[in-house]
Design a protein around this motif. Structure first.
Motif, short mmCIF file in Angstrom:
data_model
loop_
_atom_site.label_atom_id
_atom_site.label_comp_id
_atom_site.label_asym_id
_atom_site.label_seq_id
_atom_site.Cartn_x
_atom_site.Cartn_y
_atom_site.Cartn_z
N THR A 121 7.23 3.62 4.43
CA THR A 121 5.84 3.13 4.29
C THR A 121 5.00 3.67 5.45
O THR A 121 5.48 3.80 6.57
CB THR A 121 5.83 1.59 4.31
N TYR A 140 -1.58 6.89 -1.64
CA TYR A 140 -1.14 5.99 -2.72
C TYR A 140 -1.07 6.75 -4.04
O TYR A 140 -0.10 6.64 -4.81
CB TYR A 140 -2.11 4.81 -2.79
N ARG A 178 3.93 4.79 -0.20
CA ARG A 178 3.65 3.38 0.07
C ARG A 178 2.78 3.29 1.33
O ARG A 178 3.10 3.94 2.34
CB ARG A 178 4.94 2.60 0.31
N THR A 235 0.35 0.60 3.93
CA THR A 235 -0.15 -0.72 4.34
C THR A 235 -1.34 -0.46 5.25
O THR A 235 -1.22 0.30 6.22
CB THR A 235 0.93 -1.53 5.10
N PHE A 289 7.52 1.38 9.91
CA PHE A 289 6.66 2.37 9.27
C PHE A 289 7.10 3.77 9.68
O PHE A 289 7.38 4.02 10.86
CB PHE A 289 5.20 2.15 9.66
#
Ligand SMILES: Cc1cc2nc3c(=O)[nH]c(=O)nc-3n(C[C@H](O)[C@H](O)[C@H](O)COP(=O)(O)OP(=O)(O)OC[C@H]3O[C@@H](n4cnc5c(N)ncnc54)[C@H](O)[C@@H]3O)c2cc1C
Length: 317
Positions: A6, A24, A29, A31, A141
């Motif tokens: 991510t 995306y 992925r 955040t 991450f």
């Protein structure tokens, strides 16, 4: 940098949103974390009393690059943006943050999260608040993309013992913004006054209520000049609002003032940019995007975010 982890994006302004949407759509992925209450960054609309609303950051955006033109055309077709005041000026509707929210639609976005530390964990990164409290449930991450203004990004990098060459060169002008509602005649549509005199207190005036999707009320937004803003940077907001309202009254006919407030943008407009579309250190899994890269415009910040996403994707290809 691992290729399937991510990716954290710090900052939900237009640059962070552009990067997040591109990644995306490429199947990564992401955040997105922002310290503000809502996405938008400097594309912002503030609520006042009695339902008053003010676009107190960016006033409009232009679109000259084909990639941004296509995006703006799509926003316009779907009512997320509208032309305003001629001369290739566009605004978000119903508020300035609408295009940013549109880019972030359906993504993992966490507002009210001020990232204070980047913590290295093997090849990954974890994020924490300034007091060390873990963010994003302590998630790891594979990369961290910084899109907050460069002083804020530099502080995070310094704390992690990291650097992105060029970032420290970015300089910003501050801006005090006056938000005012009065009972006098509304200003004519479009930007009412743009004053490039560096000694002027007020550099920009626009009637806010007549913008598409706004409430039609006699609201005015006025930006102080960079020189005035710098000289009064640490003054109180009430004092600044009073003095800017007095300066405004000398320029436009004001009726009885129903509301006035001032907002300080410490990092408003880029005065010196990196001159590259983005900064990226693939081995460290760190990147930077934003208007600090290409210059002080919404469009440049969008293109910078897009460029950083492309660099990340190219690295993983
Ligand atoms: C008063 C003013 C007038 C302007 N007028 C115009 C104009 O008319 N036309 C134009 O094109 N541009 C204008 N601009 C410039 C334009 O708004 C910016 O270039 C653009 O919005 C920058 O987008 P960005 O994503 O790079 O940064 P930002 O929009 O600043 O986004 C950065 C985000 O990072 C978040 N953040 C910061 N630190 C942290 C942290 N530690 N943890 C988590 N989140 C953090 C912030 O909350 C913010 O949401 C104006 C700007 C101002 C302030």
């Amino acid at each position: 940098m691992s290729r399937d982890g991510t990716i954290a994006i710090i900052g939900a302004g237009i640059a962070g949103a552009a990067a997040a949407r591109r990644l995306y759509e490429a199947g990564r992925r992401v955040t997105v974390l922002d310290k503000g209450r809502a996405p938008g960054g400097r594309m912002a609309t503030r609520r006042g009393p009695d339902g008053l609303r003010f676009d107190h950051g960016a006033q409009y955006f232009t679109a000259r690059d084909p990639r941004f033109i296509a995006r703006v055309d799509d926003w316009t077709a779907r009512g997320v943006a509208a032309p305003w005041g001629g001369a290739d000026r566009h605004i978000g509707t119903p508020g300035m943050a609408a295009p940013v929210r549109d880019l972030l639609d359906g993504l993992d976005v966490r507002c009210g999260r001020a990232v204070g530390r980047l913590v290295r964990d093997g090849r990954d990164w974890r994020l924490a608040e300034a007091d060390g409290t873990a963010l994003s449930d302590g998630a790891a991450f594979s990369a961290v993309l910084l899109t907050c203004p460069s002083p804020q990004s530099l502080a995070l990098l310094d704390g992690a013992g990291q650097a992105l060459p060029g970032l420290a060169e970015v300089a910003y002008a501050a801006c005090w913004t006056l938000m005012l509602a009065h009972d006098g005649p509304p200003l004519p549509g479009g930007p009412f006054r743009e004053d490039r005199d560096p000694t002027a207190a007020i550099a920009w005036i626009a009637g806010n209520g007549d913008k598409p999707g706004r409430d039609g009320s006699g609201t005015i937004v006025a930006h102080a000049s960079p020189a005035w803003s710098r000289a009064n940077l640490e003054c109180g907001a009430d004092d600044v609002a009073e003095r800017l309202a007095t300066a405004l009254r000398a320029i436009v006919p004001l009726g009885e003032i129903r509301h006035r407030a001032a907002h300080r943008w410490r990092y408003a407009a880029v005065e010196r940019a990196v001159g590259e579309a983005c900064l990226f250190a693939p081995d460290a899994g760190l990147g930077f995007a934003g208007d600090g890269c290409l210059g002080p415009r919404v469009e440049f910040a969008y293109l910078s975010g897009l460029a950083l996403a492309e660099r990340v994707l190219a690295e993983a290809a």
